[in-house]
Write an enzyme that holds these catalytic residues in place. Structure first.
Site, PDB file in Angstrom:
ATOM      1  N   HIS A 188     -13.850  -3.835  11.651  1.00  0.00           N
ATOM      2  CA  HIS A 188     -13.326  -2.707  11.579  1.00  0.00           C
ATOM      3  C   HIS A 188     -14.998  -1.722  12.399  1.00  0.00           C
ATOM      4  CE1 HIS A 188      -9.275  -2.502   9.613  1.00  0.00           C
ATOM      5  NE2 HIS A 188      -9.572  -3.549  10.916  1.00  0.00           N
ATOM      6  N   ASN A 227       0.796  -1.119  -0.139  1.00  0.00           N
ATOM      7  CA  ASN A 227      -0.419   0.031  -0.087  1.00  0.00           C
ATOM      8  C   ASN A 227       0.727   1.047   0.109  1.00  0.00           C
ATOM      9  OD1 ASN A 227      -2.398   2.051   0.272  1.00  0.00           O
ATOM     10  ND2 ASN A 227      -2.959   0.892   1.828  1.00  0.00           N
ATOM     11  N   ARG A 236     -13.048  -4.760  16.591  1.00  0.00           N
ATOM     12  CA  ARG A 236     -12.007  -3.554  16.201  1.00  0.00           C
ATOM     13  C   ARG A 236     -12.152  -1.983  16.588  1.00  0.00           C
ATOM     14  NH1 ARG A 236      -6.992  -0.932  12.561  1.00  0.00           N
ATOM     15  NH2 ARG A 236      -9.156  -0.129  11.918  1.00  0.00           N
ATOM     16  N   HIS A 258      -2.422 -10.051   9.115  1.00  0.00           N
ATOM     17  CA  HIS A 258      -3.252  -8.518   8.761  1.00  0.00           C
ATOM     18  C   HIS A 258      -3.872  -8.991   7.238  1.00  0.00           C
ATOM     19  CE1 HIS A 258      -1.150  -4.385   6.512  1.00  0.00           C
ATOM     20  NE2 HIS A 258      -2.335  -4.665   7.706  1.00  0.00           N
ATOM     21  N   HIS A 318      -1.512   1.610  16.136  1.00  0.00           N
ATOM     22  CA  HIS A 318      -0.209   1.945  15.345  1.00  0.00           C
ATOM     23  C   HIS A 318       0.622   2.317  15.029  1.00  0.00           C
ATOM     24  CE1 HIS A 318      -1.272   2.513  11.385  1.00  0.00           C
ATOM     25  NE2 HIS A 318      -1.865   1.790  11.092  1.00  0.00           N
ATOM     26  N   ASP A 362      -5.841  -0.880  17.955  1.00  0.00           N
ATOM     27  CA  ASP A 362      -4.633  -0.512  17.519  1.00  0.00           C
ATOM     28  C   ASP A 362      -4.149   0.304  17.938  1.00  0.00           C
ATOM     29  OD1 ASP A 362      -3.977  -1.306  13.608  1.00  0.00           O
ATOM     30  OD2 ASP A 362      -2.679  -0.497  15.587  1.00  0.00           O
ATOM     31  N   TYR A 380      -6.062   8.547  12.731  1.00  0.00           N
ATOM     32  CA  TYR A 380      -5.850   6.999  12.176  1.00  0.00           C
ATOM     33  C   TYR A 380      -7.522   6.610  11.864  1.00  0.00           C
ATOM     34  CZ  TYR A 380      -5.495   2.254  11.696  1.00  0.00           C
ATOM     35  OH  TYR A 380      -5.963   0.697  11.372  1.00  0.00           O
ATOM     36  N   GLU A 413      -8.187 -10.884  10.494  1.00  0.00           N
ATOM     37  CA  GLU A 413      -9.037  -9.299   9.947  1.00  0.00           C
ATOM     38  C   GLU A 413      -9.163  -9.804   9.091  1.00  0.00           C
ATOM     39  OE1 GLU A 413      -6.078  -6.199   9.939  1.00  0.00           O
ATOM     40  OE2 GLU A 413      -7.437  -4.852  10.022  1.00  0.00           O
ATOM     41  N   GLU A 473       2.223  -6.380  11.651  1.00  0.00           N
ATOM     42  CA  GLU A 473       2.136  -6.565  10.374  1.00  0.00           C
ATOM     43  C   GLU A 473       2.326  -5.750   9.767  1.00  0.00           C
ATOM     44  OE1 GLU A 473      -1.684  -4.556  11.147  1.00  0.00           O
ATOM     45  OE2 GLU A 473      -0.808  -2.188  10.210  1.00  0.00           O
ATOM     46  N   GLU A 516      -2.954  -3.284  19.629  1.00  0.00           N
ATOM     47  CA  GLU A 516      -2.221  -4.011  18.495  1.00  0.00           C
ATOM     48  C   GLU A 516      -1.443  -2.662  18.577  1.00  0.00           C
ATOM     49  OE1 GLU A 516      -4.304  -4.597  15.531  1.00  0.00           O
ATOM     50  OE2 GLU A 516      -3.018  -4.356  13.546  1.00  0.00           O
ATOM     51  N   ASP A 518      -6.645  -3.266   1.509  1.00  0.00           N
ATOM     52  CA  ASP A 518      -5.179  -3.101   0.989  1.00  0.00           C
ATOM     53  C   ASP A 518      -4.690  -4.296   0.618  1.00  0.00           C
ATOM     54  OD1 ASP A 518      -4.961  -1.510   3.593  1.00  0.00           O
ATOM     55  OD2 ASP A 518      -3.035  -2.641   2.784  1.00  0.00           O
ATOM     56  N   ARG A 532       1.168 -10.925  13.121  1.00  0.00           N
ATOM     57  CA  ARG A 532       0.289  -9.800  13.001  1.00  0.00           C
ATOM     58  C   ARG A 532       0.499 -10.266  10.772  1.00  0.00           C
ATOM     59  NH1 ARG A 532      -4.031  -8.236  11.781  1.00  0.00           N
ATOM     60  NH2 ARG A 532      -3.940  -6.037  12.067  1.00  0.00           N
ATOM     61  N   TRP A 571       2.913   6.944  11.738  1.00  0.00           N
ATOM     62  CA  TRP A 571       1.075   7.148  11.280  1.00  0.00           C
ATOM     63  C   TRP A 571       0.885   5.583  11.771  1.00  0.00           C
ATOM     64  CZ3 TRP A 571      -1.721   4.064   7.577  1.00  0.00           C
ATOM     65  CH2 TRP A 571      -2.448   4.320   7.783  1.00  0.00           C
TER      66      TRP A 571
HETATM   67  C1  GCO Z   1      -4.497  -2.957  10.040  1.00  0.00           C
HETATM   68  C2  GCO Z   1      -3.667  -2.226   9.480  1.00  0.00           C
HETATM   69  C3  GCO Z   1      -3.880  -0.637   8.805  1.00  0.00           C
HETATM   70  C4  GCO Z   1      -3.031  -0.806   7.845  1.00  0.00           C
HETATM   71  C5  GCO Z   1      -2.542  -0.320   6.668  1.00  0.00           C
HETATM   72  C6  GCO Z   1      -1.811   0.293   5.957  1.00  0.00           C
HETATM   73  O1  GCO Z   1      -4.072  -3.136  11.269  1.00  0.00           O
HETATM   74  O2  GCO Z   1      -5.418  -3.750   9.664  1.00  0.00           O
HETATM   75  O3  GCO Z   1      -2.768  -1.368  10.982  1.00  0.00           O
HETATM   76  O4  GCO Z   1      -4.866  -0.540   9.121  1.00  0.00           O
HETATM   77  O5  GCO Z   1      -2.983   0.356   8.488  1.00  0.00           O
HETATM   78  O6  GCO Z   1      -3.078  -1.710   6.189  1.00  0.00           O
HETATM   79  O7  GCO Z   1      -1.203  -0.597   4.160  1.00  0.00           O
HETATM   80 MG    MG Z   2      -2.810  -2.445  12.210  1.00  0.00          MG
END
Ligand code: GCO
Ligand code: MG
Length: 404
Positions: free
Chosen positions: A122, A37, A147, A314, A214, A212, A159, A341, A264, A238, A318, A285, A404
């Site tokens: 999500h 991605n 989530r 994961h 992140h 998450d 996010y 997920e 991930e 996460e 994407d 992940r 991010w």
């Molecule tokens: C998740 C991930 C996604 C990523 C994304 C990046 O837990 O699914 O953190 O939200 O940010 O897949 O391409």
């Molecule tokens: Mg994640």
């Protein structure tokens, strides 16, 4: 059997996907997902310009040998671009092997260890009413776990949550350049426990809830959050802290029993070595698409199983339907499966990638088509060319770039 033609299909049915297609002299073809991605074209070039010439004329049945050739033969190893490219080759070769054997991939991986694959979906909201509606909508789809991502008071772009209505225009103008999100760790740490207190009050103590972070916290902040969330009994927290610093999770582990999920963004077993051997995490992940394919991920999960650590691949939008299908086969077969997920894909993406896997009342099954059970409609794919697109970037209120 010989590989006679290899192509890379870059398409954008709602979002960009990179797909590798391997053809053989016996007319059997295999598909692999190479989607990274925000850096899709780098992987497409890595495949077209450097990997394809190495595959032509080789025996597609020699999956492990080809994997080792691509991993060790490049000299420069590891990294998301390299491992996404190798993953696409690995999965395409497993797809071919399954088709030749007339068996779905999970049968080649030891057969089914369960009847179906549990997923999580999500849910998000800027505020509690919006978040509760989102949770109810996911529950209506049957997701057995949810989530939960929330906006943060004072922030406008956070996010995985809707942008604040009073947010200034996005200087990135869509995704042609990275959108800029804003972040305040203190506000987040003060707000999140209140969100989960409200969610538990509304939805009860039993619903499995995930969150998450992140990669945004220091190990000490992650320890503090994990401890503050213990009364709300999360299924997992996460990416609580950037885990390239694997030893940092020792500090988190010392302070909280909230289960931890990481990985991930990782792409080789070395990224997990301390995390797994020191029992610093509870869920792995890594995804098939970003970890080099089925072959290395099944080895990683055997390593994880020694420490009672489970899979949690994961699986956002994407990861393409090709990568999703490969994951579901592995999910069905491995003993230490945790959860999958699953964000699903657009109807157009499903038309580009017709597949045998099913999503029913929150559970996936790969189906019993030979191989991974996915095809690609190259005519529809060609009608939706690549669109320049970036992941967002994140800045603190003083403008400093943050994870991010
Ligand atoms: C998740 C991930 C996604 C990523 C994304 C990046 O837990 O699914 O953190 O939200 O940010 O897949 O391409
Ligand atoms: Mg994640």
């Amino acid at each position: 059997m010989k590989i006679t033609d290899v192509s890379v299909v870059v398409t954008s049915p709602g979002r960009n996907f990179v797909t590798l297609k391997i053809g053989t002299d016996e007319g059997v073809t295999g598909l692999g997902d190479a989607t990274l991605n925000g850096r899709e074209l780098a992987v497409a070039s890595y495949l077209r310009d450097h990997v394809v010439p190495l595959l032509l004329g080789t025996d597609p049945h020699r999956i492990e040998d080809t994997w080792q050739l691509l991993y060790r033969g490049a000299y420069w190893r590891r990294g998301p671009v390299t491992m996404a490219a190798i993953s696409a080759v690995d999965v395409a070769l497993w797809d071919i092997k399954g088709k030749v054997a007339g068996l779905p991939l999970y049968q080649l991986l030891g057969g089914a260890s369960r009847d179906r694959v549990a997923t999580y979906g999500h849910a998000s909201g800027r505020d509690l009413p919006q978040l509760f509606d989102s949770i109810r909508e996911r529950l209506a789809h049957g997701y057995p776990a949810i989530r939960v991502q929330s906006g943060v008071p004072g922030l406008h772009r956070v996010y995985a949550t809707p942008t604040a209505p009073d947010a200034a225009p996005d200087p990135a103008n869509g995704f042609a350049l990275p959108a800029v999100e804003d972040w305040d760790t203190g506000a987040y740490l003060r707000h999140l426990p209140r969100v989960f207190e409200a969610v538990r009050a509304e939805f009860g103590p039993d619903l499995p809830l995930l969150h998450d972070s992140h990669h945004r916290l220091t190990p000490l902040q992650a320890a503090r959050l994990g401890k503050a969330l213990e009364p709300y009994d999360l299924f997992w927290l996460e990416d609580c802290t950037p885990a390239e610093n694997q030893e940092g999770l020792r500090l988190v582990r010392r302070h909280t029993t909230t289960p931890l999920a990481i990985g991930e963004v990782f792409n080789t077993v070395f990224d997990f070595q301390t995390l797994i051997s020191e029992q610093l995490i509870d869920y792995v992940r890594a995804s098939v698409t970003h970890f080099g394919g089925i072959s290395p991920l099944r080895k990683l999960l055997d390593f994880a199983a020694m420490h009672q650590i489970k899979s949690a691949m994961h699986g956002p939008e994407d990861v393409s339907p090709v990568g999703t299908a490969a994951a579901i086969h592995l999910d069905l077969a491995v003993h230490n499966f945790g959860i999958q997920e699953y964000s699903g894909h657009s109807p157009l993406a499903h038309r580009v990638f017709p597949h045998s896997y099913t999503f029913t009342d929150g559970f996936l099954h790969p189906g019993d088509a030979p191989g991974i059970g996915v095809d690609i409609d190259e005519e529809i794919a060609a009608a939706h060319p690549y669109q320049q697109s970036y992941l967002p970037v994140n800045r603190l209120l003083d403008g400093t770039v943050h994870d991010w």
